[in-house]
Write an enzyme that holds these catalytic residues in place. Structure first.
Site, mmCIF file in Angstrom:
data_model
loop_
_atom_site.group_PDB
_atom_site.id
_atom_site.type_symbol
_atom_site.label_atom_id
_atom_site.label_comp_id
_atom_site.label_asym_id
_atom_site.label_seq_id
_atom_site.Cartn_x
_atom_site.Cartn_y
_atom_site.Cartn_z
ATOM 1 N N HIS A 84 -27.006 18.577 35.134
ATOM 2 C CA HIS A 84 -26.340 17.636 34.247
ATOM 3 C C HIS A 84 -25.038 17.113 34.822
ATOM 4 O O HIS A 84 -24.015 17.072 34.127
ATOM 5 C CB HIS A 84 -26.109 18.259 32.868
ATOM 6 N N ARG A 129 -32.784 14.989 25.835
ATOM 7 C CA ARG A 129 -33.440 16.309 25.849
ATOM 8 C C ARG A 129 -33.795 16.768 24.453
ATOM 9 O O ARG A 129 -34.687 17.598 24.255
ATOM 10 C CB ARG A 129 -32.500 17.332 26.526
ATOM 11 N N MET A 185 -22.010 22.990 15.489
ATOM 12 C CA MET A 185 -22.439 23.299 16.851
ATOM 13 C C MET A 185 -23.835 22.740 17.133
ATOM 14 O O MET A 185 -24.722 22.813 16.292
ATOM 15 C CB MET A 185 -22.419 24.807 17.083
ATOM 16 N N ASP A 222 -28.766 21.548 22.861
ATOM 17 C CA ASP A 222 -28.685 22.924 22.374
ATOM 18 C C ASP A 222 -29.257 23.124 20.977
ATOM 19 O O ASP A 222 -29.685 24.231 20.639
ATOM 20 C CB ASP A 222 -27.224 23.397 22.375
ATOM 21 N N LYS A 257 -42.087 32.672 48.490
ATOM 22 C CA LYS A 257 -40.792 33.214 48.925
ATOM 23 C C LYS A 257 -40.034 33.805 47.724
ATOM 24 O O LYS A 257 -39.398 34.861 47.832
ATOM 25 C CB LYS A 257 -39.961 32.098 49.585
ATOM 26 N N ARG A 308 -8.023 19.130 43.866
ATOM 27 C CA ARG A 308 -6.693 19.539 43.448
ATOM 28 C C ARG A 308 -6.002 18.326 42.840
ATOM 29 O O ARG A 308 -5.298 17.587 43.550
ATOM 30 C CB ARG A 308 -5.918 20.087 44.655
ATOM 31 N N HIS A 323 -21.629 14.873 22.062
ATOM 32 C CA HIS A 323 -21.701 15.012 23.515
ATOM 33 C C HIS A 323 -20.552 14.260 24.167
ATOM 34 O O HIS A 323 -20.127 13.224 23.666
ATOM 35 C CB HIS A 323 -23.039 14.504 24.065
#
Ligand SMILES: CC(=O)SCCNC(=O)CCNC(=O)[C@H](O)C(C)(C)COP(=O)(O)OP(=O)(O)OC[C@H]1O[C@@H](n2cnc3c(N)ncnc32)[C@H](O)[C@@H]1OP(=O)(O)O
Ligand SMILES: O=C([O-])CC(=O)C(=O)O
Length: 379
Positions: free
Chosen positions: A191, A274, A261, A316, A76, A360, A265
């Site tokens: 996540h 990871r 950077m 990252d 698909k 909200r 976390h």
């Protein structure tokens, strides 16, 4: 060790940290301080024993597919990789110096005009389309604006990551490259209530359409405190010609209270599970490429952050070198995150819709009170 910011954390409530903002059956992050599970499956297990398409199926539909279900889903998705002509025309008008995340955002939003979701009964079809088409959106624009090439989106590659690399590099990826891309997509798929997913859920809670939810999420992911950190990490790492230079500079940045950077976390306290996985693949790519600087510099920064701040690399950090070793331009790093995370975003939107109440929260008012309007000519 100068502090223990990653293990002892003051919780002031800022950034809604530590607050439960809803229920989910999709994912757990940071149980035992360091684990990640998609619908009960450990991401380490998935990265070793499943493919990205199997993982995406799990995230979106709740269970791992059997072979027949997987084959049917892939059949698909395959034609859904193609770009409609009006979208190609839009992509061709976006300048070469645009940020690829802005291209993703526009591509998603424009597709929402061409292929409107309509009834929520169509939500799985929209998610399938976005999953299949995102690699083509960014690579078609990139190759057209940078090389003047109208790339074919019909690569015949089995995996989504291999499909992306094939369009980008004009060749089939090696087995190792295809594997690393597939694992990377597994690691980034989902996540829990991270900033971009929460953005998507807030949008979904107004009963908006899925293209709007995903477009909003892309905007949230773009920032360097979230998905954009892989690009920011690369920009830092590639400045350094040696381990000594890297360590010296990172020490200076830490003294100046600058953020490094790819570290830290909001939820994990001990480590990001990871990291070890993508780090291992980055090392294999480094060895194969004969790299003597980038990987060593990355490891030295990781060591320095542990020693100085007791902080660990997040998902990252080693993605930066891994992607770089596969000749992926830095500006395309965060769009790869989108190609994967769209599964998590869509699954959360489905979950929100299934048991919706508009999101909200309230705010604590800290501004001036009880003021009278002075007529404009008297102000
Ligand atoms: C896939 C992802 O999105 S993973 C996250 C990607 N983002 C990054 O890598 C950006 C760099 N990291 C950061 O900015 C942060 O660690 C975040 C945004 C990930 C988490 O933010 P928070 O939960 O607010 O951080 P946390 O409360 O753990 O910070 C504790 C202390 O460590 C410091 N700190 C946190 N991260 C870093 C870092 N990367 N480098 C240096 N110091 C840091 C904070 O400034 C804070 O110091 P303070 O107590 O003096 O104010
Ligand atoms: O959970 C977070 O805050 C950020 C993160 O690691 C992700 O979205 O993958």
């Amino acid at each position: 060790m100068s502090d223990s910011s990653s293990t002892v954390k003051k919780n002031t409530g800022a950034g809604l940290r530590g607050q439960t903002a809803g229920q989910t059956a999709i994912c757990t992050v940071g149980a035992e301080g360091n684990s990640l599970r998609y619908r009960g499956y450990d991401v380490v297990d998935l990265a070793e024993n499943a493919t990205f398409y199997e993982t995406a199926y799990l995230v979106l539909k709740g269970e791992l597919p059997n072979q027949v279900e997987l084959d049917a889903w892939k059949a698909k998705l395959e034609p859904l990789r193609a770009l409609p002509q009006p979208l190609k025309e839009v992509l061709e008008r976006i300048p070469a110096d645009a940020h690829p995340m802005d291209v993703m955002r526009t591509g998603c939003s424009f597709l929402g005009n061409l292929e409107q979701e309509g009834d929520f009964a169509n939500q799985q079809d929209v998610a399938d389309r976005l999953l299949a088409i995102f690699p083509a959106i960014v690579v078609y624009w990139y190759r057209y604006s940078h090389d003047g090439v109208r790339v074919s989106t019909d690569t015949g590659e089995d995996g989504l990551g291999a499909h992306f690399l094939h369009m980008l590099l004009d060749r089939s990826p090696t087995e190792l490259e295809a594997k690393v891309m597939d694992v990377s997509l597994i690691l980034y798929a989902e996540h829990e209530f991270n900033a971009s997913t929460f953005t998507a859920r807030v949008c979904a809670s107004t009963l908006s359409d899925l293209h709007s939810c995903v477009t909003a999420a892309i905007g949230s992911l773009r920032g360097p405190l979230h998905g954009g950190a892989n690009e920011a990490a690369m920009a830092m790492i590639e400045q350094y010609g040696s381990v000594d230079e890297a360590v010296d500079d990172v020490m200076k940045k830490l003294s100046a209270k600058e953020l490094i950077m790819g570290f830290g976390h909001a939820v994990y306290r001990l480590r990001d599970p990871r990291n070890a996985i993508i780090k291992g693949w980055s090392q294999q790519l480094a060895d194969l490429k004969g790299d003597t600087v980038l990987y060593a510099v990355s490891e030295a920064i990781e060591r320095t952050m542990k020693e100085q701040k007791n902080m660990f690399a997040n998902a990252d950090f080693f993605h930066a070198s891994a992607y770089h070793f596969m000749d992926i331009p830095t500006s395309l790093f965060t769009p790869i995150f989108v190609m994967s995370r769209v599964t998590g975003w869509a699954a959360h939107c489905f979950e929100q819709r299934a048991n919706n109440r508009i999101i909200r929260p309230g705010a604590e008012y800290i501004g001036p009170v009880d003021r009278d309007v002075t007529p404009i000519d008297a102000r």
